[in-house]
Design a protein around this motif. Structure first.
Motif, PDB file in Angstrom:
ATOM      1  N   ILE A 106      26.562  -2.954  -6.541  1.00  0.00           N
ATOM      2  CA  ILE A 106      25.814  -2.788  -5.232  1.00  0.00           C
ATOM      3  C   ILE A 106      26.187  -3.258  -3.974  1.00  0.00           C
ATOM      4  O   ILE A 106      25.947  -2.989  -2.329  1.00  0.00           O
ATOM      5  CB  ILE A 106      24.306  -2.372  -5.173  1.00  0.00           C
ATOM      6  CG1 ILE A 106      23.336  -1.455  -6.241  1.00  0.00           C
ATOM      7  CG2 ILE A 106      23.412  -2.579  -3.848  1.00  0.00           C
ATOM      8  CD1 ILE A 106      22.217  -1.992  -6.938  1.00  0.00           C
ATOM      9  N   ALA A 107      26.561  -4.626  -3.926  1.00  0.00           N
ATOM     10  CA  ALA A 107      26.742  -6.260  -3.256  1.00  0.00           C
ATOM     11  C   ALA A 107      27.655  -5.270  -2.843  1.00  0.00           C
ATOM     12  O   ALA A 107      28.010  -5.806  -1.075  1.00  0.00           O
ATOM     13  CB  ALA A 107      26.404  -7.030  -3.736  1.00  0.00           C
ATOM     14  N   VAL A 108      28.448  -5.029  -3.532  1.00  0.00           N
ATOM     15  CA  VAL A 108      29.938  -4.519  -2.952  1.00  0.00           C
ATOM     16  C   VAL A 108      29.437  -3.166  -1.937  1.00  0.00           C
ATOM     17  O   VAL A 108      30.827  -3.118  -0.794  1.00  0.00           O
ATOM     18  CB  VAL A 108      30.766  -4.531  -4.155  1.00  0.00           C
ATOM     19  CG1 VAL A 108      32.568  -4.619  -3.407  1.00  0.00           C
ATOM     20  CG2 VAL A 108      31.128  -6.621  -5.100  1.00  0.00           C
ATOM     21  N   LEU A 109      29.828  -1.938  -2.846  1.00  0.00           N
ATOM     22  CA  LEU A 109      29.209  -1.145  -2.010  1.00  0.00           C
ATOM     23  C   LEU A 109      28.559  -1.442  -0.599  1.00  0.00           C
ATOM     24  O   LEU A 109      29.125  -0.800   0.765  1.00  0.00           O
ATOM     25  CB  LEU A 109      28.489   0.227  -2.684  1.00  0.00           C
ATOM     26  CG  LEU A 109      28.919   0.686  -3.538  1.00  0.00           C
ATOM     27  CD1 LEU A 109      28.571   1.401  -4.799  1.00  0.00           C
ATOM     28  CD2 LEU A 109      30.388   1.466  -3.911  1.00  0.00           C
ATOM     29  N   ALA A 110      27.990  -1.661  -0.631  1.00  0.00           N
ATOM     30  CA  ALA A 110      26.530  -2.623   0.324  1.00  0.00           C
ATOM     31  C   ALA A 110      27.850  -3.146   1.361  1.00  0.00           C
ATOM     32  O   ALA A 110      27.827  -3.191   3.355  1.00  0.00           O
ATOM     33  CB  ALA A 110      25.410  -3.230  -0.056  1.00  0.00           C
ATOM     34  N   TYR A 111      28.180  -3.943   1.537  1.00  0.00           N
ATOM     35  CA  TYR A 111      29.539  -4.721   2.016  1.00  0.00           C
ATOM     36  C   TYR A 111      30.015  -4.149   2.598  1.00  0.00           C
ATOM     37  O   TYR A 111      30.858  -3.692   4.161  1.00  0.00           O
ATOM     38  CB  TYR A 111      30.163  -6.111   1.303  1.00  0.00           C
ATOM     39  CG  TYR A 111      31.264  -6.434   2.297  1.00  0.00           C
ATOM     40  CD1 TYR A 111      31.371  -7.822   2.625  1.00  0.00           C
ATOM     41  CD2 TYR A 111      32.690  -5.747   1.414  1.00  0.00           C
ATOM     42  CE1 TYR A 111      31.870  -8.100   3.051  1.00  0.00           C
ATOM     43  CE2 TYR A 111      33.704  -6.275   2.383  1.00  0.00           C
ATOM     44  CZ  TYR A 111      33.680  -8.141   3.466  1.00  0.00           C
ATOM     45  OH  TYR A 111      34.141  -8.167   4.167  1.00  0.00           O
ATOM     46  N   PHE A 112      31.019  -2.818   2.534  1.00  0.00           N
ATOM     47  CA  PHE A 112      31.885  -1.594   2.815  1.00  0.00           C
ATOM     48  C   PHE A 112      31.271  -0.932   3.634  1.00  0.00           C
ATOM     49  O   PHE A 112      32.129  -0.198   4.371  1.00  0.00           O
ATOM     50  CB  PHE A 112      32.384  -1.585   1.133  1.00  0.00           C
ATOM     51  CG  PHE A 112      33.950  -2.296   0.748  1.00  0.00           C
ATOM     52  CD1 PHE A 112      35.088  -2.519   1.452  1.00  0.00           C
ATOM     53  CD2 PHE A 112      33.695  -2.664  -0.354  1.00  0.00           C
ATOM     54  CE1 PHE A 112      35.616  -3.498   1.736  1.00  0.00           C
ATOM     55  CE2 PHE A 112      34.492  -3.883  -1.185  1.00  0.00           C
ATOM     56  CZ  PHE A 112      35.630  -4.070   0.077  1.00  0.00           C
ATOM     57  N   PHE A 113      30.237  -0.202   3.063  1.00  0.00           N
ATOM     58  CA  PHE A 113      29.614   1.268   3.512  1.00  0.00           C
ATOM     59  C   PHE A 113      28.405   0.404   4.508  1.00  0.00           C
ATOM     60  O   PHE A 113      28.006   1.254   5.395  1.00  0.00           O
ATOM     61  CB  PHE A 113      29.285   2.173   3.307  1.00  0.00           C
ATOM     62  CG  PHE A 113      30.322   2.202   2.547  1.00  0.00           C
ATOM     63  CD1 PHE A 113      30.709   3.799   2.656  1.00  0.00           C
ATOM     64  CD2 PHE A 113      30.661   2.199   0.669  1.00  0.00           C
ATOM     65  CE1 PHE A 113      31.772   4.037   1.783  1.00  0.00           C
ATOM     66  CE2 PHE A 113      31.687   2.577  -0.808  1.00  0.00           C
ATOM     67  CZ  PHE A 113      32.349   3.913   0.775  1.00  0.00           C
ATOM     68  N   LEU A 114      27.863  -0.730   4.821  1.00  0.00           N
ATOM     69  CA  LEU A 114      26.374  -1.135   5.416  1.00  0.00           C
ATOM     70  C   LEU A 114      26.365  -2.575   5.537  1.00  0.00           C
ATOM     71  O   LEU A 114      25.918  -2.755   6.919  1.00  0.00           O
ATOM     72  CB  LEU A 114      24.994  -1.027   4.428  1.00  0.00           C
ATOM     73  CG  LEU A 114      24.546   0.376   3.802  1.00  0.00           C
ATOM     74  CD1 LEU A 114      23.798  -0.253   3.096  1.00  0.00           C
ATOM     75  CD2 LEU A 114      24.546   1.474   4.654  1.00  0.00           C
ATOM     76  N   ASP A 115      27.847  -2.280   6.324  1.00  0.00           N
ATOM     77  CA  ASP A 115      27.871  -3.865   6.836  1.00  0.00           C
ATOM     78  C   ASP A 115      27.232  -5.312   6.254  1.00  0.00           C
ATOM     79  O   ASP A 115      27.143  -6.114   7.111  1.00  0.00           O
ATOM     80  CB  ASP A 115      28.509  -4.036   8.357  1.00  0.00           C
ATOM     81  CG  ASP A 115      29.015  -2.555   8.551  1.00  0.00           C
ATOM     82  OD1 ASP A 115      30.285  -2.996   8.527  1.00  0.00           O
ATOM     83  OD2 ASP A 115      29.070  -1.937   9.747  1.00  0.00           O
ATOM     84  N   GLU A 116      27.214  -5.560   5.126  1.00  0.00           N
ATOM     85  CA  GLU A 116      26.227  -6.007   4.838  1.00  0.00           C
ATOM     86  C   GLU A 116      26.826  -7.396   4.303  1.00  0.00           C
ATOM     87  O   GLU A 116      27.718  -7.304   3.523  1.00  0.00           O
ATOM     88  CB  GLU A 116      25.646  -6.204   3.474  1.00  0.00           C
ATOM     89  CG  GLU A 116      24.027  -4.892   3.866  1.00  0.00           C
ATOM     90  CD  GLU A 116      23.475  -5.126   2.733  1.00  0.00           C
ATOM     91  OE1 GLU A 116      23.513  -5.605   1.632  1.00  0.00           O
ATOM     92  OE2 GLU A 116      22.189  -3.823   2.886  1.00  0.00           O
ATOM     93  N   SER A 117      26.390  -8.989   4.728  1.00  0.00           N
ATOM     94  CA  SER A 117      27.162  -9.756   4.383  1.00  0.00           C
ATOM     95  C   SER A 117      27.763 -10.072   2.805  1.00  0.00           C
ATOM     96  O   SER A 117      25.905 -10.174   2.520  1.00  0.00           O
ATOM     97  CB  SER A 117      27.362 -10.839   5.034  1.00  0.00           C
ATOM     98  OG  SER A 117      25.851 -11.281   5.572  1.00  0.00           O
ATOM     99  N   ILE A 118      28.594 -11.095   2.538  1.00  0.00           N
ATOM    100  CA  ILE A 118      28.435 -11.415   0.993  1.00  0.00           C
ATOM    101  C   ILE A 118      28.538 -13.311   0.679  1.00  0.00           C
ATOM    102  O   ILE A 118      29.545 -13.927   1.429  1.00  0.00           O
ATOM    103  CB  ILE A 118      28.950 -11.421  -0.266  1.00  0.00           C
ATOM    104  CG1 ILE A 118      28.529  -9.228  -0.278  1.00  0.00           C
ATOM    105  CG2 ILE A 118      28.757 -11.576  -2.001  1.00  0.00           C
ATOM    106  CD1 ILE A 118      29.718  -8.571  -1.622  1.00  0.00           C
ATOM    107  N   SER A 119      27.522 -13.988   0.844  1.00  0.00           N
ATOM    108  CA  SER A 119      27.309 -15.108   1.162  1.00  0.00           C
ATOM    109  C   SER A 119      28.184 -16.176  -0.284  1.00  0.00           C
ATOM    110  O   SER A 119      29.060 -15.661  -1.117  1.00  0.00           O
ATOM    111  CB  SER A 119      26.435 -15.956   1.001  1.00  0.00           C
ATOM    112  OG  SER A 119      25.392 -15.820  -0.427  1.00  0.00           O
ATOM    113  N   PRO A 120      28.812 -17.241  -0.207  1.00  0.00           N
ATOM    114  CA  PRO A 120      29.708 -17.680  -1.198  1.00  0.00           C
ATOM    115  C   PRO A 120      29.110 -17.620  -2.884  1.00  0.00           C
ATOM    116  O   PRO A 120      29.206 -17.474  -3.772  1.00  0.00           O
ATOM    117  CB  PRO A 120      29.847 -19.195  -0.682  1.00  0.00           C
ATOM    118  CG  PRO A 120      29.592 -18.642   0.987  1.00  0.00           C
ATOM    119  CD  PRO A 120      29.003 -17.785   1.366  1.00  0.00           C
TER     120      PRO A 120
END
Length: 297
Positions: A106-120
């Protein structure tokens, strides 16, 4: 009440774990398709009762309805069927544990489709979750799952990965709908109702509806387990999860609810009177740690 949200989250993990074990047992008797043909209408009836009880109002836009329909068809009509088909093959332990991959997907999909960032820290969490799951997958079968062959093992792993993907997309669609507002119970009813409609249309088209009804009638024990599991998991469990999110931080609630695989491992250990392997416990703990880092990032 002090720690109400945390207590509700822990109760959610426990109830969802119990529900997963009971649904898996029922699916072994009647098959995953028949299980969901009756489990989903049962869940819908509970949500509709909640709408009447709490006098929820319809306040969804056209776009929200479309997102929720897509979420229900992909996640419930398809994702849940293949999940329990996997659990029948490789057991609830491993299937539920592999669902720890869902937050990472979900985090990866949100990164690509919802412009949500993933922290270190989030990246570390995703990595740990993968390591924990792979560590368990490499364990040699101990004979606790009847009829498990290499082919059924591969089928089960493939099915649960399909389920993880479907549920992740489903969650993303539901998030897009709920981000625009709307009553949670009404949204849940639309999502579940669309899955019920899609699944029954599908079985009618392939001529399996009559067979599914006959199968359920021949296994009243499976029906009783389905009813009880449907009440404590998708109904009480969902309500408690919403209570948890309301009374504590979302990350803390999600992390505690993520203890569900450990609940399943403990329940099956008690039922089978067999101690789980150290590799399974270690992998589950590593995956849980990764999920916690992802949610608490």
């Amino acid at each position: 009440m002090l720690f109400l949200g945390e207590a509700a989250a822990l109760a959610t993990a426990a109830l969802w774990g119990i529900s997963a074990c009971m649904h898996t047992a029922a699916a072994r008797l009647i098959g995953s398709l028949s299980l969901n043909l009756f489990r989903l209408p049962l869940s819908l009836s509970f949500f509709l009762a909640g709408i009447v009880l709490f006098q929820s109002q319809w306040n969804l836009s056209h776009d929200q309805v479309l997102w929720l329909i897509g979420s229900g068809v992909i996640g419930l009509a398809f994702g849940d069927v293949v999940f329990y088909a996997s659990a029948v093959r490789i057991g609830a332990r491993l299937s539920v544990l592999m669902w720890e991959l869902s937050p990472a997907v979900i985090a990866v999909l949100a990164y690509f489709f919802l412009d949500e960032s993933i922290s270190p820290m989030g990246i570390v969490g995703i990595t740990l979750t993968l390591v924990g799951v792979v560590w368990v997958l490499l364990e040699k079968h101990d004979g606790s799952i009847p009829g498990l062959t290499p082919r059924r093992w591969l089928e089960g792993i493939g099915l649960v990965l399909l389920s993880v993907g479907a549920q992740s997309v489903s969650t993303l669609l539901a998030r897009m709908a709920l981000a625009q507002g709307g009553d949670v119970l009404v949204s849940a009813a639309v999502r579940t109702g669309s899955a019920v409609f899609a699944l029954w249309i599908f079985v009618a088209m392939i001529g399996r509806a009559g067979r599914a009804i006959k199968t359920m009638r021949e296994h009243p024990r499976a029906m009783r387990m389905t009813v009880l599991a449907g009440f404590i998991g998708p109904t009480v469990g969902v309500w408690l999860s919403l209570l948890a999110v309301k009374h504590t931080k979302a990350g803390i609630a999600a992390t505690l609810i993520g203890l569900e695989p450990l609940v399943v491992i403990a329940l099956l250990a008690l039922y089978e009177k067999k101690r789980p392997s150290s590799r399974l416990l270690t992998g589950a703990f590593i995956s849980f740690t990764g999920t916690a880092l992802l949610f608490l990032r």
